[in-house]
Design an enzyme around this catalytic site. Structure first.
Site, PDB file in Angstrom:
ATOM      1  CG  HIS A  97      -7.827  -2.483  -0.934  1.00  0.00           C
ATOM      2  ND1 HIS A  97      -8.500  -1.644  -1.344  1.00  0.00           N
ATOM      3  CD2 HIS A  97      -6.444  -2.323  -1.160  1.00  0.00           C
ATOM      4  CE1 HIS A  97      -7.878  -1.176  -2.442  1.00  0.00           C
ATOM      5  NE2 HIS A  97      -6.585  -1.491  -2.162  1.00  0.00           N
ATOM      6  CE1 TYR A 113     -15.432  10.336   6.941  1.00  0.00           C
ATOM      7  CE2 TYR A 113     -16.658   8.626   7.896  1.00  0.00           C
ATOM      8  CZ  TYR A 113     -16.253   9.927   8.076  1.00  0.00           C
ATOM      9  OH  TYR A 113     -16.196  10.369   9.184  1.00  0.00           O
ATOM     10  CD  GLU A 144     -11.131   9.957   0.954  1.00  0.00           C
ATOM     11  OE1 GLU A 144     -11.633  10.317  -0.006  1.00  0.00           O
ATOM     12  OE2 GLU A 144     -11.222   9.465   1.923  1.00  0.00           O
ATOM     13  CE1 TYR A 174      -4.191   2.736  -8.873  1.00  0.00           C
ATOM     14  CE2 TYR A 174      -6.276   1.307  -8.114  1.00  0.00           C
ATOM     15  CZ  TYR A 174      -4.872   2.291  -7.824  1.00  0.00           C
ATOM     16  OH  TYR A 174      -4.203   2.076  -6.610  1.00  0.00           O
ATOM     17  CD  GLN A 223      -2.616  -3.914  -0.322  1.00  0.00           C
ATOM     18  OE1 GLN A 223      -3.492  -3.758   0.262  1.00  0.00           O
ATOM     19  NE2 GLN A 223      -2.612  -3.388  -1.484  1.00  0.00           N
TER      20      GLN A 223
END
Length: 384
Positions: free
Chosen positions: A164, A267, A257, A278, A98
């Site tokens: 991430h 949060y 979300e 997972y 990513q």
């Protein structure tokens, strides 16, 4: 995991059905799949195709469009001709998983000083991490280039892995603060540790310093940068016209979300989530009184929100102030009707391809950037 409310379950059944067709292979667009829609509420114009686009931003003086590709290319697209050229002077990026070149955003002062902000992934001691830098975009001469690139913020700490990073950028409406989303780097627990910036949204001055008045300012260190924490992978970050800050966040298996971001709020990740780990491991759902800020909207099964735009224009009647999420695995454009701090009706438009970025154009049109594979740049205007 809580059972789905009937209305949400019905909507997600529509989404699952809409996304089952293989429309991406033909390059065509399927019908809208929002509640009650018999056809598209917008006309779609394909303007360009890119290899692995990630983000885009319009320049305020010309309406020209900056587009990043994850592999490390920054494009400048002429608003009048549609011609696209690569910008020189882009930093070297770690293009893996990513990671790569991420967000791009003109500074509030762009018309005076030409400053643009970029995010990307770099290697260093301990592994890799997200970086935010700024430079002057020069458009005179032989071709556009970035001059005087300087790093203003680094995700702390660097760790192994290539997931991430998040690294979305947003300036406050008054231009005084730069917000950066910082993912948990697939580690989970650091999102509850305020001595690092993994799993947080930070609030900085435009120079990259911790903003005065941050919730943990007295703590010092990188914790003084933190505005909110308990985040997993917030890939959307945007202020609404009324000044509220919103973020879209990828959950684990389910539990994506849409969050209203407030100073000092936790949060919940990885302690609570409306999704599951997972492999089937259960995580406690958000519950009233648990001490964590719950999302205003969550999705099961996942739609994989890769971006967020809050519409401030008037071209689309009735949509001003609404949130638009680009869905990756959902291959959709998702509209959430926002009324102040609450979320109402949700519409899902099956785009037949992974939607990576959504932006509002200078005239109020909605621009959509598809992920690698399709890679189309689309312009949406109201259907006639």
């Amino acid at each position: 995991m809580k059972p789905l409310a009937p209305a949400l379950a019905g909507l997600l059944t529509v989404l699952a059905t809409a996304c089952s067709g293989d429309t991406a292979a033909s390059g065509s667009l399927g019908p809208a799949s929002g509640e009650g829609d018999d056809g598209w509420p917008f006309a779609v114009e394909e303007l360009d195709r890119l290899d692995e686009p990630w983000a885009m931003a319009f320049l305020p003086d010309t309406g020209d469009l900056l587009i990043t590709e994850r592999s490390g290319t920054l494009h400048l697209r002429d608003a009048e001709t549609g011609d696209r050229v690569a910008v020189a002077g882009v930093p070297e990026v770690v293009d893996a998983g990513q990671g790569g070149l991420g967000d791009v955003l003109p500074a509030p002062s762009y018309e005076e000083d030409g400053l643009v902000y970029l995010s990307w992934v770099e290697a260093g001691d301990g592994g890799t991490g997200a970086v935010v830098g700024r430079a002057v975009l020069e458009t005179d001469g032989d071709g556009p280039r970035l001059d005087g690139l300087e790093v203003v913020w680094r995700q702390t700490p660097k760790v192994d892995g290539d997931g991430h990073f998040s690294h979305r950028l947003a300036f406050s409406p008054d231009g005084e603060h730069l917000f950066v989303s910082s993912g948990d780097r697939q580690l989970g627990d650091p999102a509850q540790d305020n001595t690092d910036t993994l799993g947080t949204i930070v609030r900085l001055t435009p120079d990259g310093e911790p903003a005065p008045g941050n919730p943990l300012a007295d703590q010092g260190g990188v914790g003084a940068e933190i505005w909110s924490w308990g985040h997993r992978n917030p890939l959307g970050l945007e202020h609404a016209p009324d000044g509220t800050l919103w973020s879209s966040e990828m959950g684990p298996e389910g539990g994506d979300e849409l969050n209203l971001i407030e100073a000092g709020s936790n949060y919940g990740w990885p302690e609570v989530s409306d999704g599951s780990d997972y492999g089937g491991g259960e995580i406690p759902d958000h519950a009233e009184g648990d001490g964590y800020a719950a999302p205003v909207r969550s999705w099961n099964p996942s739609i994989s929100p890769g971006s967020l735009m809050v519409y401030g224009g008037e071209l689309f009647e009735g949509w001003t102030g609404d949130a638009f999420l680009g869905a990756l695995s959902g291959e959709a454009l998702v509209r959430v009707d926002l009324d102040g701090r609450t979320a109402g009706e949700t519409e899902v438009f099956d785009m037949g391809a992974r939607v990576r970025a959504v932006e509002e154009g200078p005239d109020g049109a909605i621009w959509v950037l598809e992920d690698e594979g399709a890679g189309r740049l689309l312009r949406l205007t109201p259907a006639r």
